[in-house]
Design a protein around this motif. Structure first.
Motif, short mmCIF file in Angstrom:
data_model
loop_
_atom_site.label_atom_id
_atom_site.label_comp_id
_atom_site.label_asym_id
_atom_site.label_seq_id
_atom_site.Cartn_x
_atom_site.Cartn_y
_atom_site.Cartn_z
N MET A 1 0.84 -1.21 0.00
CA MET A 1 0.00 0.00 0.00
C MET A 1 0.87 1.25 0.00
O MET A 1 1.90 1.30 0.65
CB MET A 1 -0.90 0.00 1.23
N ARG A 2 0.42 2.23 -0.75
CA ARG A 2 1.23 3.46 -0.85
C ARG A 2 0.86 4.45 0.25
O ARG A 2 -0.29 4.51 0.71
CB ARG A 2 1.05 4.07 -2.22
N ASN A 3 1.81 5.28 0.63
CA ASN A 3 1.57 6.35 1.60
C ASN A 3 1.01 7.58 0.89
O ASN A 3 1.20 7.75 -0.31
CB ASN A 3 2.89 6.77 2.24
N SER A 4 0.40 8.45 1.67
CA SER A 4 0.02 9.75 1.12
C SER A 4 0.98 10.80 1.68
O SER A 4 1.58 10.60 2.74
CB SER A 4 -1.41 10.09 1.54
N LYS A 5 1.10 11.93 0.98
CA LYS A 5 1.93 13.02 1.50
C LYS A 5 1.21 14.36 1.30
O LYS A 5 0.32 14.48 0.44
CB LYS A 5 3.31 13.04 0.83
N ILE A 6 1.60 15.33 2.10
CA ILE A 6 0.99 16.66 2.00
C ILE A 6 1.74 17.45 0.93
O ILE A 6 2.93 17.75 1.09
CB ILE A 6 1.01 17.37 3.37
N ALA A 7 1.03 17.78 -0.15
CA ALA A 7 1.67 18.48 -1.27
C ALA A 7 1.49 19.98 -1.18
O ALA A 7 2.22 20.74 -1.82
CB ALA A 7 1.12 17.95 -2.59
N GLY A 8 0.49 20.42 -0.41
CA GLY A 8 0.26 21.86 -0.29
C GLY A 8 -0.62 22.17 0.91
O GLY A 8 -1.45 21.34 1.29
N TYR A 119 -9.68 13.61 11.54
CA TYR A 119 -10.57 12.57 10.99
C TYR A 119 -10.60 12.67 9.46
O TYR A 119 -10.50 11.66 8.76
CB TYR A 119 -11.99 12.73 11.55
N ALA A 120 -10.74 13.89 8.95
CA ALA A 120 -10.82 14.11 7.50
C ALA A 120 -9.52 13.67 6.82
O ALA A 120 -9.54 13.02 5.76
CB ALA A 120 -11.11 15.57 7.21
N LEU A 121 -8.40 14.02 7.45
CA LEU A 121 -7.09 13.63 6.91
C LEU A 121 -6.98 12.10 6.86
O LEU A 121 -6.48 11.53 5.89
CB LEU A 121 -5.98 14.23 7.80
N SER A 122 -7.46 11.45 7.90
CA SER A 122 -7.40 9.99 7.96
C SER A 122 -8.23 9.35 6.85
O SER A 122 -7.80 8.40 6.20
CB SER A 122 -7.88 9.51 9.33
N VAL A 123 -9.43 9.91 6.62
CA VAL A 123 -10.30 9.40 5.54
C VAL A 123 -9.58 9.55 4.19
O VAL A 123 -9.50 8.61 3.39
CB VAL A 123 -11.65 10.15 5.53
N ALA A 124 -9.02 10.73 3.96
CA ALA A 124 -8.32 11.01 2.70
C ALA A 124 -7.14 10.04 2.53
O ALA A 124 -6.92 9.48 1.45
CB ALA A 124 -7.83 12.45 2.70
N ASP A 125 -6.40 9.84 3.61
CA ASP A 125 -5.22 8.96 3.60
C ASP A 125 -5.62 7.52 3.20
O ASP A 125 -4.93 6.89 2.40
CB ASP A 125 -4.59 9.00 5.00
N LYS A 129 -4.22 5.42 0.12
CA LYS A 129 -3.54 4.14 0.40
C LYS A 129 -4.11 3.01 -0.45
O LYS A 129 -3.38 2.17 -0.97
CB LYS A 129 -3.68 3.78 1.88
N THR A 130 -5.45 2.97 -0.58
CA THR A 130 -6.06 1.88 -1.35
C THR A 130 -5.94 2.09 -2.85
O THR A 130 -6.28 1.21 -3.63
CB THR A 130 -7.56 1.75 -1.02
N PRO A 172 -0.32 10.98 -3.54
CA PRO A 172 0.48 9.79 -3.25
C PRO A 172 1.94 10.15 -3.00
O PRO A 172 2.49 11.03 -3.66
CB PRO A 172 0.34 8.94 -4.52
N SER A 173 2.56 9.47 -2.05
CA SER A 173 3.96 9.70 -1.73
C SER A 173 4.83 8.76 -2.55
O SER A 173 4.41 7.64 -2.86
CB SER A 173 4.18 9.45 -0.24
#
Ligand code: UT7
Length: 332
Positions: A1-8, A119-125, A129-130, A172-173
Motif C-alpha cells: 500500500m502506498r503512503n500519502s503526502k501533503i503536497a500543499g 478525521y478528514a485527513l485519515s479518511v483522505a489517507d 492508500k487503497t 500519493p507519496s
C-alpha cells in the motif's frame, strides 16, 4: 500500500479582528481574564455577505492547490470537516466544489468538531492508500461568531471561539518513509452533551421553539473544567499512540501541531511531552479556537513561517466535542 503526502497547505481568516476589549463591551468579561485563562488576545469574525464557511474553505483551498501546483479540476475527492456548515443540508463539501468550479467528484462531510480535520485527513489517507483516489483536498472551515451567546450568560464559551479556514492537498507519496505515517482516531459518546449545541433538535416535534431561543440551548454549551481535564489526558495519550506505532519517542518530534483549544492545554502538553516551546505550534492568541479549522491553520502558518522543513517529523493532535480525539504522524 502506498503512503500519502501533503503536497500543499493554505489558510484563510476573515478580515474582521475582534479583541478581548471589544468583547468587554458586550458582556461582563475582561481582557485580563481571557488572556490568563485561555491565552487568546483576539480572534477573527466573518462579515455577512462576504464570508461563508464554504467560500473561506475555497480561499484556503486555492492556496493549498497553488502550493501543490495543481488546478482544482485535478482534485479527485473533497473531504470537508466543519461543525458550522452553511446549511443544515446539504453539507458544505458540495458548496466548496461549486466554489472551486469543479463538478462530479465526490464530497464527503465530516462531523467530528475539534478533531474533525484529523478525521478528514485519515479518511483522505485511506482513499490514497487503497489507490482509489490520487489528489484529495482536505478542508476545515468554521463560522462560530454567528452562533454565540454574547450576553454574560455565554461568556465561558463565547470568548474562546473564532472563525477561519485551513486546507491541505494530499497526494500519493513516492516513498513509504515519507508522508502520513499513521493516523489514530478515537471517540467516546458518554460525554456527548458536555460540549454541544442541543437545539434546534430533530427529536423534538417543534425543532425550534421560542423557549430554545430564550433558554440559550441554541448556543454551544461547554462544561469547561471537565473538557479541560479530559483534554490534558487524551492529548498526550493519542500523541504517544502515534509515536509508539512508528517506533519514535516524543523528543523525535520536530513540530507538534495541537488543536488550539487553550494555551494552558498546549503548555501542559508541551511540558508533558518534554518538548521545547519552539517545537509546539501556538497561534491561539491571534485566532482563538477555530475547531476543525485550527489544526490546518496552524499547520499552514508553521509552513509559511519556515518552521517545518523537509524530513521533519510532524505530529498533529486534537481533542474536542464528542468526545473525540485523534492524531497523525507525518514525515515531511
Ligand atoms: O476545543 C474543544 C475543547 N475545548 C477545550 O478544550 C476547552 C477546555 N476548557 C477551558 O479551556 C477552560 O475550562 C475555560 C477557558 C473554558 C474556562 O476556564 P476555567 O479556568 O476552567 O474557568 P471556570 O469555568 O472554572 O470559571 C472560573 C470563573 C467562574 O466564576 P466563579 O464561579 O469562580 O465566580 C466563571 O463564571 O470565571 C468565570 N468566567 C469568566 N469571567 C470572565 C467564565 N468565563 C468568563 C469570562 N470572563 N469570559
Amino acid at each position: 500500500m502506498r503512503n500519502s503526502k501533503i503536497a500543499g497547505v493554505g489558510h484563510y481568516v476573515p478580515e474582521q479582528v475582534v479583541t478581548n476589549k471589544d468583547l468587554e463591551q458586550l458582556m461582563d468579561t475582561s481582557d485580563e481574564w481571557i488572556q490568563e485563562r485561555t491565552g487568546i488576545k483576539e480572534r477573527r469574525y466573518f462579515t455577512e455577505g462576504v464570508d461563508t464557511t464554504a467560500n473561506m474553505a475555497a480561499k484556503a483551498s486555492r492556496k493549498a492547490l497553488e502550493m501543490a501546483n495543481l488546478q482544482p479540476e485535478q482534485i479527485d475527492l473533497i473531504v470537508f470537516a466543519t461543525l458550522s456548515p452553511d446549511y443544515v443540508f446539504p453539507g458544505s463539501g458540495v458548496l466548496l466544489e461549486r466554489e472551486l468550479g469543479i463538478k462530479e467528484i465526490p464530497a464527503i462531510d465530516i462531523r467530528n468538531q475539534c478533531s474533525g480535520f484529523i478525521y478528514a485527513l485519515s479518511v483522505a489517507d485511506q482513499f490514497i492508500k487503497t489507490g482509489m483516489y490520487n489528489n484529495v483536498l482536505v478542508v476545515g472551515s468554521e463560522i462560530h461568531s454567528s452562533g454565540l451567546d454574547f450576553s454574560t450568560r455565554g461568556r465561558g464559551v463565547s470568548v474562546i471561539f473564532g472563525d477561519g479556514a485551513g486546507a491541505l492537498v494530499l497526494t500519493p507519496s513516492e516513498s513509504n518513509d515519507k508522508g502520513v505515517l499513521s493516523t489514530h482516531l478515537h471517540a467516546d459518546g458518554e460525554f456527548a452533551e458536555e460540549l454541544a449545541v442541543l437545539a434546534p433538535a430533530t427529536n423534538k416535534k417543534d425543532r425550534l421553539t421560542h423557549e430554545m431561543l430564550e433558554d440559550g440551548s441554541i448556543y454551544p454549551y461547554m462544561n469547561g473544567n471537565m473538557v479541560f481535564k479530559h483534554a490534558v489526558t487524551r492529548f498526550p495519550e493519542v500523541i504517544e499512540e502515534a509515536l509508539n506505532k512508528n517506533g519514535y519517542k516524543a523528543t523525535d518530534i520536530d513540530m507538534l501541531i495541537p488543536h488550539q483549544a487553550n494555551l494552558r492545554i498546549t503548555s501542559y502538553i508541551q511540558q508533558k511531552m518534554g518538548l521545547p516551546a519552539e517545537k509546539v505550534m501556538s497561534n491561539i492568541h491571534k485566532y482563538g479556537n477555530t475547531t476543525a479549522a485550527s489544526v490546518p491553520i496552524a499547520l499552514s502558518e508553521a509552513v509559511q513561517e519556515g518552521r517545518i522543513k523537509e524530513g521533519d517529523l510532524v505530529c498533529l493532535a486534537a481533542f474536542g466535542s464528542g468526545f473525540t480525539w485523534a492524531s497523525a504522524l507525518i514525515r515531511w
